[in-house]
Design an enzyme around this catalytic site. Structure first.
Site, short mmCIF file in Angstrom:
data_model
loop_
_atom_site.label_atom_id
_atom_site.label_comp_id
_atom_site.label_asym_id
_atom_site.label_seq_id
_atom_site.Cartn_x
_atom_site.Cartn_y
_atom_site.Cartn_z
N HIS A 163 89.75 109.70 89.45
CA HIS A 163 89.86 108.63 88.99
C HIS A 163 89.73 107.48 90.89
CE1 HIS A 163 90.59 104.75 87.46
NE2 HIS A 163 91.58 104.48 88.57
N MET B 24 89.55 97.61 93.06
CA MET B 24 90.47 96.17 93.48
C MET B 24 90.47 95.32 94.92
SD MET B 24 93.60 98.89 92.12
CE MET B 24 92.79 100.01 91.69
C1 DX5 Z 1 96.83 101.43 90.11
C2 DX5 Z 1 96.06 102.12 90.17
C3 DX5 Z 1 95.54 102.82 89.09
C4 DX5 Z 1 96.81 104.02 89.09
C5 DX5 Z 1 97.65 105.32 88.54
O1 DX5 Z 1 96.54 100.00 90.84
O2 DX5 Z 1 95.06 101.57 89.30
O3 DX5 Z 1 95.37 104.02 88.87
O4 DX5 Z 1 96.93 105.07 90.57
O5 DX5 Z 1 98.70 105.86 89.08
P1 DX5 Z 1 100.04 106.58 87.90
O6 DX5 Z 1 99.44 107.40 86.58
O7 DX5 Z 1 100.88 106.99 88.78
O8 DX5 Z 1 100.85 105.27 86.96
ZN ZN Z 2 93.29 103.19 88.98
#
Ligand code: DX5
Ligand code: ZN
Length: 219
Positions: free
Chosen positions: A31, A66
């Site tokens: 991801h 994002m």
């Molecule tokens: C946040 C990201 C997530 C984040 C997840 O904006 O989209 O993918 O990196 O990280 P954790 O699992 O630590 O919440």
């Molecule tokens: Zn994410």
């Protein structure tokens, strides 16, 4: 269940090692959190990073954009080697055009919604996409807490997909605050893919954590 470790929480000075850990941990997806300091107050990874990581792994590169103007980054990420490209419904007033752009680039199409965005905002597009990315934190940072009510939202979206006969065509990915202790609840609510950033990469033994995620499904 598919695990998608988020490299946002990995050591950016050695992302090759992060991919190596994912290989040994058996994760299916990588991801990649793309932030432009416009849509979210953070700035992270662009197409050059994906391009440099692409030859290091055969795993599915799950790019989570994002960003504002997502249409401007579809082709660069597609060319860099993304397998799936997800954009935010809140980031564009032309979601259908962005969906078509990702499709014409030959990539899987993901549509993401922030925790406060009504599910009805994405409903018109469900039959045009491959993935719904449900945010269980406000986007922008790793290491945040899972927002209460997110599990109910997953179940609501799952139900909507079933009503539309799309449950075998559209996957649900849940992103933010996913830990070993809450993963089973999210899977049982209907999640197909779990994103985990800090739970994996901030752990003493990331490989063991990844393996533990996969053992959860059999509980
Ligand atoms: C946040 C990201 C997530 C984040 C997840 O904006 O989209 O993918 O990196 O990280 P954790 O699992 O630590 O919440
Ligand atoms: Zn994410």
């Amino acid at each position: 269940m598919i695990l998608a470790p988020s490299i946002l929480s990995a050591d950016f000075s050695n992302l090759g090692n992060a991919l190596q850990l994912c290989d040994e941990g058996g994760a299916h997806y990588i991801h990649v959190d793309v932030m432009d300091n416009q849509f979210v107050p953070n700035l992270t990874i662009g197409p050059p990073i994906v391009k440099s990581l692409r030859p290091l792994t055969v795993k599915y590169m799950d790019v989570h954009m994002m960003v504002i103007h997502p249409e401007k980054l579809v082709e660069p990420f597609a060319k860099a080697g993304a397998d799936g490209i997800t954009f935010h419904i809140e980031a564009t007033d032309k979601p259908k055009e962005v969906i078509d752009l990702i499709k014409s680039a030959g990539k899987d199409v993901g549509l993401s919604l922030k925790p406060k965005t009504p599910v009805s905002d994405i409903e018109p597009f469900l039959d045009k996409i491959n993935l719904v990315l449900v945010m269980s934190v406000e986007p922008g940072f790793g290491g945040q807490g899972y927002i209460d009510g997110s599990t109910e939202r997953v179940a609501e979206i799952k139900q909507l997909l079933i009503e539309k006969g799309l449950q075998n065509k559209v996957q649900i990915e849940v992103d933010g605050g996913i830990k070993l202790h809450n993963a089973k609840e999210v899977i049982d609510a209907g999640a197909d893919i779990l994103v985990a950033g800090s739970e994996v990469f901030k752990a003493d033994d990331p490989i063991q954590v990844m393996k533990s995620f996969y053992s959860l499904e059999n509980l």
